[in-house]
Design an enzyme around this catalytic site. Structure first.
Site, PDB file in Angstrom:
ATOM      1  N   ARG A 194     -11.072   0.667  14.209  1.00 15.07           N
ATOM      2  CA  ARG A 194     -11.287   0.944  13.273  1.00 15.07           C
ATOM      3  C   ARG A 194     -11.761   0.576  12.766  1.00 15.07           C
ATOM      4  NH1 ARG A 194      -4.841   1.248  10.441  1.00 15.07           N
ATOM      5  NH2 ARG A 194      -5.644  -0.823   9.631  1.00 15.07           N
ATOM      6  N   LYS A 199       1.268  -0.734  -0.062  1.00 13.01           N
ATOM      7  CA  LYS A 199      -0.001   0.197   0.215  1.00 13.01           C
ATOM      8  C   LYS A 199       0.852   1.629   0.192  1.00 13.01           C
ATOM      9  CE  LYS A 199       0.175  -0.029   5.345  1.00 13.01           C
ATOM     10  NZ  LYS A 199      -1.184  -1.121   6.100  1.00 13.01           N
ATOM     11  N   CYS A 216      13.592  24.859   2.073  1.00 22.13           N
ATOM     12  CA  CYS A 216      12.895  25.376   1.961  1.00 22.13           C
ATOM     13  C   CYS A 216      12.282  24.432   0.640  1.00 22.13           C
ATOM     14  CB  CYS A 216      13.670  26.017   0.017  1.00 22.13           C
ATOM     15  SG  CYS A 216      15.113  27.245   1.607  1.00 22.13           S
ATOM     16  N   HIS A 262      -6.570  -7.141  13.497  1.00 21.05           N
ATOM     17  CA  HIS A 262      -5.154  -5.666  13.640  1.00 21.05           C
ATOM     18  C   HIS A 262      -5.086  -5.784  14.375  1.00 21.05           C
ATOM     19  CE1 HIS A 262      -2.218  -3.705  11.058  1.00 21.05           C
ATOM     20  NE2 HIS A 262      -2.911  -2.884  11.673  1.00 21.05           N
ATOM     21  N   ASP A 285      12.347  22.917  -2.435  1.00 23.50           N
ATOM     22  CA  ASP A 285      13.123  22.633  -3.669  1.00 23.50           C
ATOM     23  C   ASP A 285      14.887  22.543  -3.161  1.00 23.50           C
ATOM     24  OD1 ASP A 285      11.018  22.513  -5.170  1.00 23.50           O
ATOM     25  OD2 ASP A 285      10.998  24.534  -5.337  1.00 23.50           O
ATOM     26  N   ARG A 331       1.669 -10.733   8.125  1.00 27.69           N
ATOM     27  CA  ARG A 331       1.585  -9.248   7.089  1.00 27.69           C
ATOM     28  C   ARG A 331       2.663  -7.901   7.254  1.00 27.69           C
ATOM     29  NH1 ARG A 331      -4.018  -9.494   9.401  1.00 27.69           N
ATOM     30  NH2 ARG A 331      -3.684  -7.178  10.669  1.00 27.69           N
ATOM     31  N   TYR A 387      15.482  31.251   4.261  1.00 22.76           N
ATOM     32  CA  TYR A 387      14.388  32.293   4.617  1.00 22.76           C
ATOM     33  C   TYR A 387      14.224  31.980   6.715  1.00 22.76           C
ATOM     34  CZ  TYR A 387      11.959  30.789   0.337  1.00 22.76           C
ATOM     35  OH  TYR A 387      12.003  30.690  -1.030  1.00 22.76           O
TER      36      TYR A 387
END
Ligand SMILES: *Cc1c(COP(=O)(O)O)cnc(C)c1O
Length: 379
Positions: free
Chosen positions: A133, A35, A312, A162, A314, A221, A265
Site C-alpha cells: 500500500r 480514523k 428501505c 502494516h 429510512d 495500533r 418494495y
C-alpha cells in the site's frame, strides 16, 4: 430525539483498551486509531476516552480528521496513517500532526514547508514489508532516514509497517506475517547499524495483537479490538472485549396483515400466515445495508424477530408474529450491539459477506450518538 440512535458504551471502550494493555509486554505503548470518526463511534469522545484509558498516541487517516481533534483541544500526538497532498502540508505543520514519510521527495517537500514555518516536525518512516500500500521498500529505509537527518527540521520519531494478513490463521498467511515481521526487524537493524535511532517501532494491528505477540515492538495500533470485536473470533489468546456500539430504534407502527399480503418494495416478501408487521424507522440511509434485507433479526424484549421485505432508505419491517402479547408499539428494538443484544455487528457482517468495520463505519451521521460512561448514568 429520533427513535434511531447509536449508543456508544465508552465504559466498554475503556475496558477494552485496558484489557488489550494487560496482554502486552510492560511498557508497550498504545496508539488508538480514531480514523473514520473512530470507526463510526465518534472521534472526539473516543479520543478523549482512549487517552483516559492510557493511550499515548491517536491515529487518523486524513488531515481534516486530525484538525478536528486539535480543534477539540486534544494535544496528544496524532499519527497520520494516509499520505496527504502537497497542499495539505501546511495544515499538518500548523496542527502538529505526525505524518508518515515514505520517500525522499516527500521528505524534502515537507522539510521545505517546516523550515518556512520556522519550526520542527516529528515524523515516522513507513516501511512496506508486504502490505503493498504505502511505504518505502525495506532496503530504502536507511537512505530515507539519512535524508531526514540531513533535513534537520524533521525529527525521526518512529518507524512503522502494516501487516496485511495478521488476522488470518492459515499456514500461508501466518508465514507471510512472520516474513513481514522479519523484514521489519531487519530494516530496524540496518537503521541501527547505520547509527540511526529508529525511535518508536510499531507494526501490530488488532489481528497481530491476538495472533502475533512478537509484532508488539514499542507500540501497537489496535482499532477493531478497542471497538470491541475480536479479529479472530474465539481465538484463545484474544483480550476480552465488548462491543462499544449499540444501534437501537423503536417500533413506530404495528399492523396486522393477512397470509399472502406483500411487504415493502418489490413485493419480495409475502406473509406466510396471518401476522403482525412492526415498522422501524431505520433504513439503508442510516447505514443498515440493503443487502441485509431478510437476512437478520432484531432484538425486541429479549427475543429475536426476523426482519422481512426489502430494507428501505429510512424504514424497515419486522415480522412480530400473530400473538397479541408480543412486542408493542414504541418498544425498543436493538438492531445490533453488545450482549444482551441478540445480534452483533459481526453477525450482520457475516450475513452479508463483509467485516464488522464496515457495519460500524457505515452508521450514518444522521444517527445521533449517545455516549454512556457506565451503568450509573441513566438514559
Ligand atoms: C486502521 C489501521 C490500524 C488498525 O487496524 P485494526 O485492524 O482495526 O486493528 C492499524 N494500522 C494502520 C496503518 C491502519 O490503517
Amino acid at each position: 430525539m429520533r427513535a434511531t440512535r447509536a449508543i456508544i458504551h465508552l465504559d466498554h471502550f475503556k475496558g477494552n483498551i485496558l484489557s488489550i494493555s494487560s496482554k502486552l509486554p510492560k511498557g508497550t505503548r498504545l496508539c488508538i486509531p480514531v480514523k473514520a470518526d473512530a470507526y463510526g463511534h465518534g472521534a472526539i469522545q473516543c479520543a478523549v476516552a482512549a487517552i483516559q484509558a492510557g493511550a499515548r498516541y491517536l491515529a487518523v487517516a486524513s488531515v481534516q480528521e486530525g484538525i478536528e481533534l486539535r480543534i477539540a483541544g486534544i494535544v496528544a500526538p496524532v499519527l497520520l496513517f494516509s499520505l496527504p497532498l502537497p497542499e495539505e502540508i501546511d495544515e499538518i505543520i500548523e496542527h502538529k500532526l505526525t505524518p508518515l514519510v515514505t520517500d525522499i521527495p516527500f521528505a524534502r517537500l515537507l522539510a521545505e514547508r517546516v523550515r518556512a514555518h520556522g519550526t520542527k516536525l516529528a515524523v515516522h518512516i513507513k516501511i512496506d514489508t508486504g502490505m503493498g500500500r504505502i511505504g518505502c521498500r525495506p532496503e530504502d529505509s536507511v537512505p530515507l532516514a539519512l535524508a531526514l537527518h540531513k533535513e534537520s527540521v524533521l525529527i525521526l520519531e518512529g518507524c512503522a509497517t502494516h501487516l496485511s494478513v495478521a488476522d488470518s490463521v492459515t499456514d500461508e498467511d501466518v508465514a507471510w506475517t512472520h516474513m513481514q515481521i522479519a523484514r521489519f526487524r531487519e530494516a530496524i537493524g540496518s537503521l541501527r547499524s547505520a547509527g540511526i535511532d529508529p525511535g518508536l517501532c510499531h507494526a501490530a494491528n488488532s489481528g497481530a495483537i491476538v495472533r502475533h505477540p512478537d509484532a508488539s515492538f514499542d507500540m501497537v495500533r489496535p482499532g477493531l479490538l478497542a471497538y470491541g470485536y475480536e479479529p479472530i473470533p474465539g481465538h484463545p489468546d484474544s483480550p476480552r472485549v465488548r462491543a462499544v456500539m449499540e444501534l437501537e430504534t423503536h417500533i413506530v407502527s404495528i399492523k396486522s396483515i393477512k397470509k399472502g399480503e406483500p411487504v415493502s418494495y418489490g413485493r419480495a416478501w409475502t406473509a406466510p400466515r396471518d401476522t403482525r408487521i412492526a415498522t422501524l424507522p431505520v433504513g439503508y440511509a442510516d447505514g443498515l445495508p440493503r443487502a441485509l434485507s431478510g437476512r437478520f433479526s432484531v432484538s425486541i424484549g429479549g427475543k429475536a424477530w426476523p426482519q422481512v421485505g426489502r430494507i428501505c432508505m429510512d424504514q424497515c419491517m419486522v415480522d412480530i408474529g400473530p400473538e397479541t402479547d408480543g412486542p408493542e408499539r414504541w418498544d425498543k428494538a436493538v438492531v445490533f450491539g453488545p450482549e444482551p443484544a441478540l445480534v452483533s455487528a459481526r453477525q450482520l457482517a457475516d450475513a452479508m459477506g463483509t467485516i464488522p468495520y464496515e457495519i460500524c463505519c457505515g452508521i450514518h451521521k444522521r444517527v445521533p450518538r449517545i455516549y454512556r460512561q457506565g451503568n450509573d448514568d441513566g438514559e
